[in-house]
Design a protein around this motif. Structure first.
Motif, PDB file in Angstrom:
ATOM      1  N   ILE A 156       2.821 -44.672 -72.513  1.00 39.91           N
ATOM      2  CA  ILE A 156       2.077 -43.533 -71.970  1.00 39.91           C
ATOM      3  C   ILE A 156       1.468 -42.716 -73.113  1.00 39.91           C
ATOM      4  CG2 ILE A 156       2.266 -41.381 -70.670  1.00 39.91           C
ATOM      5  CD1 ILE A 156       4.565 -42.641 -69.130  1.00 39.91           C
ATOM      6  N   PRO A 157       0.160 -42.462 -73.113  1.00 41.49           N
ATOM      7  CA  PRO A 157      -0.435 -41.572 -74.126  1.00 41.49           C
ATOM      8  C   PRO A 157       0.149 -40.169 -73.999  1.00 41.49           C
ATOM      9  CG  PRO A 157      -2.126 -42.850 -72.998  1.00 41.49           C
ATOM     10  CD  PRO A 157      -0.866 -43.068 -72.236  1.00 41.49           C
ATOM     11  N   LEU A 158       0.505 -39.601 -75.128  1.00 39.36           N
ATOM     12  CA  LEU A 158       1.167 -38.299 -75.142  1.00 39.36           C
ATOM     13  C   LEU A 158       0.396 -37.309 -76.003  1.00 39.36           C
ATOM     14  CD1 LEU A 158       4.863 -39.474 -75.697  1.00 39.36           C
ATOM     15  CD2 LEU A 158       3.824 -38.776 -73.529  1.00 39.36           C
ATOM     16  N   PRO A 159       0.418 -36.028 -75.641  1.00 39.94           N
ATOM     17  CA  PRO A 159      -0.140 -35.011 -76.545  1.00 39.94           C
ATOM     18  C   PRO A 159       0.598 -35.023 -77.881  1.00 39.94           C
ATOM     19  CG  PRO A 159       0.294 -34.111 -74.347  1.00 39.94           C
ATOM     20  CD  PRO A 159       0.923 -35.462 -74.383  1.00 39.94           C
ATOM     21  N   SER A 160      -0.095 -34.600 -78.911  1.00 44.73           N
ATOM     22  CA  SER A 160       0.477 -34.682 -80.258  1.00 44.73           C
ATOM     23  C   SER A 160       1.759 -33.883 -80.387  1.00 44.73           C
ATOM     24  CB  SER A 160      -0.548 -34.200 -81.281  1.00 44.73           C
ATOM     25  OG  SER A 160      -1.678 -35.040 -81.282  1.00 44.73           O
ATOM     26  N   PHE A 161       1.802 -32.685 -79.782  1.00 46.85           N
ATOM     27  CA  PHE A 161       3.006 -31.869 -79.943  1.00 46.85           C
ATOM     28  C   PHE A 161       4.196 -32.488 -79.229  1.00 46.85           C
ATOM     29  CE2 PHE A 161       1.499 -30.353 -75.878  1.00 46.85           C
ATOM     30  CZ  PHE A 161       2.642 -29.988 -75.182  1.00 46.85           C
ATOM     31  N   VAL A 162       3.950 -33.180 -78.086  1.00 45.68           N
ATOM     32  CA  VAL A 162       5.040 -33.845 -77.368  1.00 45.68           C
ATOM     33  C   VAL A 162       5.538 -35.049 -78.165  1.00 45.68           C
ATOM     34  CG1 VAL A 162       5.690 -35.058 -75.268  1.00 45.68           C
ATOM     35  CG2 VAL A 162       4.198 -33.059 -75.137  1.00 45.68           C
ATOM     36  N   LEU A 163       4.604 -35.859 -78.679  1.00 46.76           N
ATOM     37  CA  LEU A 163       5.001 -37.015 -79.474  1.00 46.76           C
ATOM     38  C   LEU A 163       5.735 -36.576 -80.742  1.00 46.76           C
ATOM     39  CD1 LEU A 163       4.950 -40.066 -79.790  1.00 46.76           C
ATOM     40  CD2 LEU A 163       2.729 -39.884 -80.900  1.00 46.76           C
ATOM     41  N   GLY A 164       5.309 -35.440 -81.319  1.00 44.68           N
ATOM     42  CA  GLY A 164       5.989 -34.935 -82.505  1.00 44.68           C
ATOM     43  C   GLY A 164       7.429 -34.564 -82.230  1.00 44.68           C
ATOM     44  N   LEU A 165       7.714 -34.103 -81.015  1.00 47.12           N
ATOM     45  CA  LEU A 165       9.087 -33.781 -80.652  1.00 47.12           C
ATOM     46  C   LEU A 165       9.923 -35.022 -80.383  1.00 47.12           C
ATOM     47  CD1 LEU A 165       8.492 -30.767 -78.216  1.00 47.12           C
ATOM     48  CD2 LEU A 165       9.375 -30.668 -80.561  1.00 47.12           C
ATOM     49  N   LEU A 166       9.317 -36.022 -79.725  1.00 47.84           N
ATOM     50  CA  LEU A 166      10.055 -37.223 -79.337  1.00 47.84           C
ATOM     51  C   LEU A 166      10.174 -38.229 -80.470  1.00 47.84           C
ATOM     52  CD1 LEU A 166       8.588 -37.812 -75.752  1.00 47.84           C
ATOM     53  CD2 LEU A 166      10.671 -36.598 -76.407  1.00 47.84           C
ATOM     54  N   SER A 167       9.106 -38.402 -81.243  1.00 50.15           N
ATOM     55  CA  SER A 167       9.100 -39.395 -82.308  1.00 50.15           C
ATOM     56  C   SER A 167       8.142 -38.948 -83.412  1.00 50.15           C
ATOM     57  CB  SER A 167       8.694 -40.774 -81.765  1.00 50.15           C
ATOM     58  OG  SER A 167       8.706 -41.744 -82.776  1.00 50.15           O
ATOM     59  N   PRO A 168       8.614 -38.129 -84.332  1.00 51.50           N
ATOM     60  CA  PRO A 168       7.729 -37.639 -85.398  1.00 51.50           C
ATOM     61  C   PRO A 168       7.120 -38.752 -86.236  1.00 51.50           C
ATOM     62  CG  PRO A 168       9.775 -36.384 -85.330  1.00 51.50           C
ATOM     63  CD  PRO A 168       9.960 -37.554 -84.428  1.00 51.50           C
ATOM     64  N   ARG A 169       7.884 -39.822 -86.472  1.00 46.76           N
ATOM     65  CA  ARG A 169       7.360 -40.928 -87.288  1.00 46.76           C
ATOM     66  C   ARG A 169       6.202 -41.621 -86.599  1.00 46.76           C
ATOM     67  NH1 ARG A 169       5.787 -42.664 -91.863  1.00 46.76           N
ATOM     68  NH2 ARG A 169       6.695 -44.584 -92.666  1.00 46.76           N
ATOM     69  N   ALA A 170       6.271 -41.797 -85.287  1.00 47.77           N
ATOM     70  CA  ALA A 170       5.165 -42.413 -84.560  1.00 47.77           C
ATOM     71  C   ALA A 170       3.911 -41.552 -84.649  1.00 47.77           C
ATOM     72  CB  ALA A 170       5.557 -42.643 -83.098  1.00 47.77           C
ATOM     73  N   LEU A 171       4.065 -40.236 -84.576  1.00 47.98           N
ATOM     74  CA  LEU A 171       2.905 -39.343 -84.702  1.00 47.98           C
ATOM     75  C   LEU A 171       2.276 -39.475 -86.089  1.00 47.98           C
ATOM     76  CD1 LEU A 171       1.110 -37.119 -83.568  1.00 47.98           C
ATOM     77  CD2 LEU A 171       2.823 -35.446 -84.346  1.00 47.98           C
ATOM     78  N   GLU A 172       3.095 -39.564 -87.134  1.00 44.04           N
ATOM     79  CA  GLU A 172       2.569 -39.751 -88.482  1.00 44.04           C
ATOM     80  C   GLU A 172       1.779 -41.045 -88.597  1.00 44.04           C
ATOM     81  OE1 GLU A 172       5.694 -39.595 -91.288  1.00 44.04           O
ATOM     82  OE2 GLU A 172       6.384 -37.584 -90.708  1.00 44.04           O
ATOM     83  N   ILE A 173       2.275 -42.105 -87.975  1.00 44.58           N
ATOM     84  CA  ILE A 173       1.595 -43.403 -88.053  1.00 44.58           C
ATOM     85  C   ILE A 173       0.233 -43.337 -87.373  1.00 44.58           C
ATOM     86  CG2 ILE A 173       1.715 -45.794 -87.244  1.00 44.58           C
ATOM     87  CD1 ILE A 173       4.741 -45.649 -87.685  1.00 44.58           C
ATOM     88  N   PRO A 185      -8.177 -45.446 -83.614  1.00 47.25           N
ATOM     89  CA  PRO A 185      -7.036 -46.034 -82.909  1.00 47.25           C
ATOM     90  C   PRO A 185      -6.871 -45.405 -81.535  1.00 47.25           C
ATOM     91  CG  PRO A 185      -6.274 -44.512 -84.581  1.00 47.25           C
ATOM     92  CD  PRO A 185      -7.766 -44.644 -84.770  1.00 47.25           C
ATOM     93  N   GLY A 186      -6.055 -46.037 -80.723  1.00 50.55           N
ATOM     94  CA  GLY A 186      -5.827 -45.532 -79.383  1.00 50.55           C
ATOM     95  C   GLY A 186      -5.089 -44.212 -79.389  1.00 50.55           C
ATOM     96  N   ALA A 187      -4.938 -43.644 -78.211  1.00 52.76           N
ATOM     97  CA  ALA A 187      -4.233 -42.372 -78.083  1.00 52.76           C
ATOM     98  C   ALA A 187      -2.805 -42.529 -78.573  1.00 52.76           C
ATOM     99  CB  ALA A 187      -4.244 -41.919 -76.625  1.00 52.76           C
ATOM    100  N   PRO A 188      -2.242 -41.521 -79.215  1.00 49.38           N
ATOM    101  CA  PRO A 188      -0.869 -41.624 -79.738  1.00 49.38           C
ATOM    102  C   PRO A 188       0.143 -41.783 -78.609  1.00 49.38           C
ATOM    103  CG  PRO A 188      -1.687 -39.382 -79.917  1.00 49.38           C
ATOM    104  CD  PRO A 188      -2.860 -40.221 -79.532  1.00 49.38           C
ATOM    105  N   ARG A 189       1.135 -42.581 -78.885  1.00 49.06           N
ATOM    106  CA  ARG A 189       2.193 -42.857 -77.908  1.00 49.06           C
ATOM    107  C   ARG A 189       3.456 -43.261 -78.656  1.00 49.06           C
ATOM    108  NH1 ARG A 189      -1.288 -46.765 -74.600  1.00 49.06           N
ATOM    109  NH2 ARG A 189      -2.947 -45.631 -75.632  1.00 49.06           N
ATOM    110  N   LEU A 190       4.547 -43.442 -77.956  1.00 50.75           N
ATOM    111  CA  LEU A 190       5.805 -43.797 -78.605  1.00 50.75           C
ATOM    112  C   LEU A 190       5.751 -45.182 -79.234  1.00 50.75           C
ATOM    113  CD1 LEU A 190       8.356 -42.445 -75.963  1.00 50.75           C
ATOM    114  CD2 LEU A 190       8.008 -41.563 -78.270  1.00 50.75           C
ATOM    115  N   SER A 191       5.076 -46.122 -78.622  1.00 50.95           N
ATOM    116  CA  SER A 191       4.989 -47.476 -79.150  1.00 50.95           C
ATOM    117  C   SER A 191       3.935 -47.546 -80.246  1.00 50.95           C
ATOM    118  CB  SER A 191       4.640 -48.470 -78.036  1.00 50.95           C
ATOM    119  OG  SER A 191       4.418 -49.758 -78.576  1.00 50.95           O
TER     120      SER A 191
END
Length: 500
Positions: A79-96, A112-118
């Motif tokens: 699921i595409p996530l807003p940056s602040f949500v992804l930063g809370l759930l998986s900061p490393r994924a947001l950095e990537i 690249p595609g929208a940021p997500r956990l995967s």
């Protein structure tokens, strides 16, 4: 097959799974994955379209739900996530994702595609489909194999498929040092054969066990009547054991040895493993009549395996020196994998994204293309995080406990043996999975799902359940209870005293 065409078609397709799933290369190619998933969903669809009454799904409900939850985790990772949500759930994924966007902007490439956990959405989607396919096969096989005759046909198909792939491998790879069969890696071929080996042991025990009611007959008559079936069972089990030996997989050999000893102890020592119809403790003579042939034929099978396979598998097994474990490649990969998990501790890097997660921590002095962790638990931990590992372990435990229930609840000798065959296959792959990535080969979890469904169906089967499945049991004009009511009642486990 029964009068229902949809159910008959689903049953025939289910029998094809052990033959088709390993081709090609264990289903690891895109075409192979497509075949496994198409078979699974087609079987589930046809079974759902059937109008035949279905058994209660209580034994299979929890493991199927846990597999569904694991697939749901994969959906959440997509699921595409807003940056602040992804930063809370998986900061490393947001950095990537941010680094990938900056690189694409500097090079003028597509964003690249929208940021997500995967961090590898395409691979995550493939794993989600495979997990759903396995859940579909688990439930479908439980429903389709509720009849004793169908379970016998499925186990016969599983053993025939194992013999077919083994003979094909020996004929085409006669000059190869290690037998790989339809797989690329011999260790995976050993893992797939481990699914059939406990079933072959169950057949060996069943055909070599003399019924207690025949104890007054002369031994010569019993031997004459059983010699052909016993010899065939020994040859089948011995051939599969030799096949695992020819793969020279240390993990496969150890898992097969441990599980065979475990199952044999249950077959020989557990009191309820007597032929049904007897009561009270067995005398020494009755025990020997019931189990002496099993011990003798198993010993003959071991001699056959030792004579055919030779010393090669044993020499390779003992060649692993414990003093060299620190320099072992697997341990080095596991240490780096644990560092990768530290970057995605809770929700993982995305199911199927181990390659990308490992690269983040791969040192320059390790010039390897590492797609798998060579350990199923570690692989799930990296790609699914703590949540994914908890769901996977819970699904395995639910299947294990559901099959172990037959030790108390199933009074019928044959159904108990087939249930323990599924238990042995699950335990064998669980042990082997600590040092290998068998569950990453679609053919192995797909075949295991079918076997587990058949074995779970055996745990709750009662003899009168088949009687309620006549072609015309839907006709209630004579005043009998509706067929669906009878099947629902018969599908529920009963006490051991009521099944003999």
């Amino acid at each position: 097959l029964g009068p229902d065409r949809f159910e008959a078609a689903a049953f025939v397709l289910l029998l094809l799974v052990p033959f088709v799933a390993p081709l090609p290369y264990g289903g690891v190619t895109p075409e192979g994955r497509l075949v496994v998933e198409a078979l699974a969903f087609a079987i589930a669809l046809l079974a759902a379209l059937s109008r035949r009454p279905r058994p209660a799904l209580r034994p299979v409900r929890l493991p199927a739900a846990l597999l569904g939850a694991l697939a749901l985790l994969g959906f959440v990772q997509l699921i595409p996530l807003p940056s602040f949500v992804l930063g809370l759930l998986s900061p490393r994924a947001l950095e990537i994702y941010r680094a990938a966007g900056e690189t694409a902007s500097r090079l003028g490439g597509p964003a690249p595609g929208a940021p997500r956990l995967s961090i590898s959405p395409a691979e995550t989607w493939h794993v989600v489909l495979l997990v759903l396919a396995c859940a579909a096969l688990l439930v479908s096989s439980f429903v389709l194999l509720r009849l004793q005759a169908r379970r016998r046909a499925f186990f016969a198909a599983l053993l025939a498929a194992a013999a077919f792939h083994l003979v094909r491998a020996v004929a085409s790879q006669i000059e190869v040092d290690r037998l790989a069969g339809p797989f690329v890696n011999p260790n995976h071929f050993a893992g797939w054969l481990e699914l059939a080996l406990p079933a072959a042991l169950a057949v060996l025990v069943l055909v070599s066990t003399v019924p207690v009611q025949g104890r007054h007959r002369r031994s010569a008559d019993l031997v004459e009547r059983r010699i052909v079936s016993i010899a065939g069972a020994v040859l089948l089990w011995g051939s599969l054991a030799v096949g695992i030996g020819l793969t020279r997989s240390r993990g496969g050999l150890l898992a097969a040895l441990v599980v065979t000893a475990f199952l044999l102890a249950l077959f020989l020592l557990f009191p309820a493993h007597r032929p049904h119809g007897s009561a009270g403790p067995l005398s020494a003579s009755s025990w020997l009549a019931a189990h002496g042939a099993t011990a003798a034929t198993f010993a003959a099978g071991l001699l056959f395996v030792a004579a055919v396979s030779g010393s090669g598998p044993l020499l390779r097994f003992i060649a692993a020196d414990p003093r060299d474990l620190d320099s072992d490649v697997r341990l080095h990969l596991w240490r780096i994998s644990m560092k990768a998990w530290g970057s995605f501790p809770v929700f993982g890097s995305g199911l199927g994204s181990f390659l990308e997660a490992f690269r983040l921590h791969q040192p320059a002095d390790l010039p390897l293309f590492v797609e798998w962790a060579h350990s199923d638990p570690i692989q799930v931990l990296v790609t699914g995080g703590l949540v994914g590992l908890a769901l996977a372990v819970a699904a395995w435990v639910a299947l294990f406990l559901g099959l172990a229930r037959c030790l108390q609840d199933q009074p019928h000798r044959e159904e108990r043996a087939f249930a323990l065959a599924g238990l042995g296959a699950l335990l064998s792959l669980g042990l082997h999975g600590f040092v290998e990535f068998d569950f990453s080969m679609p053919a192995i979890p797909a075949t295991l799902a079918c076997l587990a469904g058949a074995s779970l169906a055996a745990t709750c089967w009662r003899r009168h359940a088949d009687e309620a499945e006549s072609p015309y049991d839907a006709d209630t004009s004579s005043g009998a209870a509706p067929a669906s009511t009878r099947v629902e009642r018969n599908a529920l486990p009963s006490s051991p005293a009521s099944g003999a």
